[in-house]
Design a protein around this motif. Structure first.
Motif, PDB file in Angstrom:
ATOM      1  N   VAL A   1       0.980  -1.041  -0.068  1.00  0.00           N
ATOM      2  CA  VAL A   1       0.085   0.163  -0.086  1.00  0.00           C
ATOM      3  C   VAL A   1       0.981   1.253  -0.177  1.00  0.00           C
ATOM      4  O   VAL A   1       1.834   1.449   0.760  1.00  0.00           O
ATOM      5  CB  VAL A   1      -0.755  -0.059   1.232  1.00  0.00           C
ATOM      6  CG1 VAL A   1      -1.477   1.406   1.410  1.00  0.00           C
ATOM      7  CG2 VAL A   1      -1.691  -1.301   1.089  1.00  0.00           C
ATOM      8  N   VAL A   2       0.812   2.127  -1.120  1.00  0.00           N
ATOM      9  CA  VAL A   2       1.470   3.239  -1.083  1.00  0.00           C
ATOM     10  C   VAL A   2       0.567   4.487  -0.821  1.00  0.00           C
ATOM     11  O   VAL A   2      -0.254   4.766  -1.639  1.00  0.00           O
ATOM     12  CB  VAL A   2       2.275   3.425  -2.412  1.00  0.00           C
ATOM     13  CG1 VAL A   2       3.037   4.660  -2.693  1.00  0.00           C
ATOM     14  CG2 VAL A   2       2.882   2.327  -2.709  1.00  0.00           C
ATOM     15  N   ARG A   3       0.856   5.139   0.267  1.00  0.00           N
ATOM     16  CA  ARG A   3       0.029   6.493   0.914  1.00  0.00           C
ATOM     17  C   ARG A   3       1.123   7.524   0.392  1.00  0.00           C
ATOM     18  O   ARG A   3       1.977   7.895   1.023  1.00  0.00           O
ATOM     19  CB  ARG A   3      -0.299   6.379   2.227  1.00  0.00           C
ATOM     20  CG  ARG A   3      -1.248   5.424   2.533  1.00  0.00           C
ATOM     21  CD  ARG A   3      -1.382   5.461   3.788  1.00  0.00           C
ATOM     22  NE  ARG A   3      -2.501   4.255   4.371  1.00  0.00           N
ATOM     23  CZ  ARG A   3      -2.376   3.776   5.513  1.00  0.00           C
ATOM     24  NH1 ARG A   3      -1.578   4.493   6.581  1.00  0.00           N
ATOM     25  NH2 ARG A   3      -3.251   2.948   6.084  1.00  0.00           N
ATOM     26  N   LYS A   4       0.532   8.313  -0.476  1.00  0.00           N
ATOM     27  CA  LYS A   4       1.164   9.627  -0.933  1.00  0.00           C
ATOM     28  C   LYS A   4       0.469  10.837  -0.264  1.00  0.00           C
ATOM     29  O   LYS A   4      -0.625  10.902  -0.067  1.00  0.00           O
ATOM     30  CB  LYS A   4       0.938   9.791  -2.593  1.00  0.00           C
ATOM     31  CG  LYS A   4       1.697   8.812  -3.043  1.00  0.00           C
ATOM     32  CD  LYS A   4       1.632   9.235  -4.629  1.00  0.00           C
ATOM     33  CE  LYS A   4       2.432   8.070  -5.586  1.00  0.00           C
ATOM     34  NZ  LYS A   4       2.320   8.201  -7.016  1.00  0.00           N
ATOM     35  N   GLY A   5       1.355  11.717   0.135  1.00  0.00           N
ATOM     36  CA  GLY A   5       1.134  12.897   0.861  1.00  0.00           C
ATOM     37  C   GLY A   5       0.377  13.925  -0.120  1.00  0.00           C
ATOM     38  O   GLY A   5       0.798  13.863  -1.495  1.00  0.00           O
TER      39      GLY A   5
ATOM     40  N   ALA B   1      -3.369  11.644   1.478  1.00  0.00           N
ATOM     41  CA  ALA B   1      -2.941  11.369   2.751  1.00  0.00           C
ATOM     42  C   ALA B   1      -2.209  12.355   3.511  1.00  0.00           C
ATOM     43  O   ALA B   1      -1.336  13.060   3.150  1.00  0.00           O
ATOM     44  CB  ALA B   1      -2.133  10.035   2.686  1.00  0.00           C
ATOM     45  N   HIS B   2      -2.396  12.546   4.759  1.00  0.00           N
ATOM     46  CA  HIS B   2      -1.835  13.586   5.511  1.00  0.00           C
ATOM     47  C   HIS B   2      -0.355  13.046   5.758  1.00  0.00           C
ATOM     48  O   HIS B   2      -0.074  11.842   5.913  1.00  0.00           O
ATOM     49  CB  HIS B   2      -2.500  13.762   7.028  1.00  0.00           C
ATOM     50  CG  HIS B   2      -1.737  14.682   7.870  1.00  0.00           C
ATOM     51  ND1 HIS B   2      -0.612  14.314   8.618  1.00  0.00           N
ATOM     52  CD2 HIS B   2      -2.176  16.012   7.763  1.00  0.00           C
ATOM     53  CE1 HIS B   2      -0.475  15.474   9.237  1.00  0.00           C
ATOM     54  NE2 HIS B   2      -1.230  16.597   8.951  1.00  0.00           N
ATOM     55  N   ILE B   3       0.473  14.094   5.850  1.00  0.00           N
ATOM     56  CA  ILE B   3       1.944  13.475   5.857  1.00  0.00           C
ATOM     57  C   ILE B   3       2.365  12.705   7.162  1.00  0.00           C
ATOM     58  O   ILE B   3       3.304  11.880   6.940  1.00  0.00           O
ATOM     59  CB  ILE B   3       2.919  14.832   5.959  1.00  0.00           C
ATOM     60  CG1 ILE B   3       4.414  14.637   5.455  1.00  0.00           C
ATOM     61  CG2 ILE B   3       2.820  15.618   7.327  1.00  0.00           C
ATOM     62  CD1 ILE B   3       4.637  14.065   4.252  1.00  0.00           C
TER      63      ILE B   3
ATOM     64  N   ILE C   1       0.865  10.110   7.892  1.00  0.00           N
ATOM     65  CA  ILE C   1       0.416   8.537   7.386  1.00  0.00           C
ATOM     66  C   ILE C   1       0.696   8.360   5.815  1.00  0.00           C
ATOM     67  O   ILE C   1       0.368   7.347   5.574  1.00  0.00           O
ATOM     68  CB  ILE C   1      -0.900   8.313   7.898  1.00  0.00           C
ATOM     69  CG1 ILE C   1      -1.838   9.136   6.927  1.00  0.00           C
ATOM     70  CG2 ILE C   1      -1.416   8.478   9.010  1.00  0.00           C
ATOM     71  CD1 ILE C   1      -3.326   8.719   6.861  1.00  0.00           C
ATOM     72  N   ALA C   2       1.455   9.396   5.342  1.00  0.00           N
ATOM     73  CA  ALA C   2       1.805   9.120   4.120  1.00  0.00           C
ATOM     74  C   ALA C   2       3.033   8.377   4.036  1.00  0.00           C
ATOM     75  O   ALA C   2       4.249   8.569   4.324  1.00  0.00           O
ATOM     76  CB  ALA C   2       2.296  10.437   3.368  1.00  0.00           C
ATOM     77  N   LYS C   3       3.196   6.851   3.802  1.00  0.00           N
ATOM     78  CA  LYS C   3       4.037   6.032   3.799  1.00  0.00           C
ATOM     79  C   LYS C   3       3.803   4.778   2.918  1.00  0.00           C
ATOM     80  O   LYS C   3       2.519   4.693   2.360  1.00  0.00           O
ATOM     81  CB  LYS C   3       4.660   5.601   5.069  1.00  0.00           C
ATOM     82  CG  LYS C   3       3.496   4.735   5.931  1.00  0.00           C
ATOM     83  CD  LYS C   3       3.917   4.621   7.417  1.00  0.00           C
ATOM     84  CE  LYS C   3       2.542   3.980   8.066  1.00  0.00           C
ATOM     85  NZ  LYS C   3       2.970   3.765   9.382  1.00  0.00           N
ATOM     86  N   THR C   4       4.713   3.819   2.795  1.00  0.00           N
ATOM     87  CA  THR C   4       4.698   2.655   1.965  1.00  0.00           C
ATOM     88  C   THR C   4       4.511   1.564   2.905  1.00  0.00           C
ATOM     89  O   THR C   4       5.270   1.523   3.911  1.00  0.00           O
ATOM     90  CB  THR C   4       5.623   2.286   1.057  1.00  0.00           C
ATOM     91  OG1 THR C   4       5.398   3.380  -0.120  1.00  0.00           O
ATOM     92  CG2 THR C   4       5.533   1.021   0.333  1.00  0.00           C
ATOM     93  N   ILE C   5       3.355   0.616   3.181  1.00  0.00           N
ATOM     94  CA  ILE C   5       3.214  -0.377   3.933  1.00  0.00           C
ATOM     95  C   ILE C   5       3.559  -1.644   2.972  1.00  0.00           C
ATOM     96  O   ILE C   5       2.672  -2.057   2.233  1.00  0.00           O
ATOM     97  CB  ILE C   5       1.700  -0.312   4.462  1.00  0.00           C
ATOM     98  CG1 ILE C   5       1.614   0.805   5.107  1.00  0.00           C
ATOM     99  CG2 ILE C   5       1.551  -1.459   5.353  1.00  0.00           C
ATOM    100  CD1 ILE C   5       0.315   1.226   5.561  1.00  0.00           C
ATOM    101  N   PRO C   6       4.371  -2.351   3.252  1.00  0.00           N
ATOM    102  CA  PRO C   6       4.558  -3.580   2.655  1.00  0.00           C
ATOM    103  C   PRO C   6       3.709  -4.647   2.923  1.00  0.00           C
ATOM    104  O   PRO C   6       2.882  -4.884   3.721  1.00  0.00           O
ATOM    105  CB  PRO C   6       6.236  -4.044   3.155  1.00  0.00           C
ATOM    106  CG  PRO C   6       6.237  -3.639   4.478  1.00  0.00           C
ATOM    107  CD  PRO C   6       5.567  -2.130   4.329  1.00  0.00           C
ATOM    108  N   ALA C   7       3.534  -5.467   1.828  1.00  0.00           N
ATOM    109  CA  ALA C   7       2.398  -6.418   1.870  1.00  0.00           C
ATOM    110  C   ALA C   7       2.794  -7.495   2.722  1.00  0.00           C
ATOM    111  O   ALA C   7       1.747  -8.220   3.365  1.00  0.00           O
ATOM    112  CB  ALA C   7       2.066  -7.138   0.411  1.00  0.00           C
TER     113      ALA C   7
END
Length: 53
Positions: A6-10, A17-19, A21-27
């Motif tokens: 999951v890739v959350r972009k700011g 996404a707010h900065i 929580i803007a991050k990449t979450i590996p599967a």
């Protein structure tokens, strides 16, 4: 089936996404989450590939 992160972009990067929580979450992260897509959605939505490719 391929696992996708999951890739959350700011906002500054064109995401929604707010900065904080803007991050990449590996599967393969700690939560072991999976995508849940109804079969009829993959039947009619060409953007979703049920094979994970």
């Amino acid at each position: 089936m391929e696992s996708r992160s999951v890739v959350r972009k700011g906002f500054a990067d064109g995401g929604n996404a707010h900065i904080s929580i803007a991050k990449t979450i590996p599967a393969d992260g700690a939560n072991k989450w999976t995508w849940d897509v109804r079969l009829n959605e993959t039947d009619y939505n060409d953007e979703l590939d049920p094979t994970g490719k």
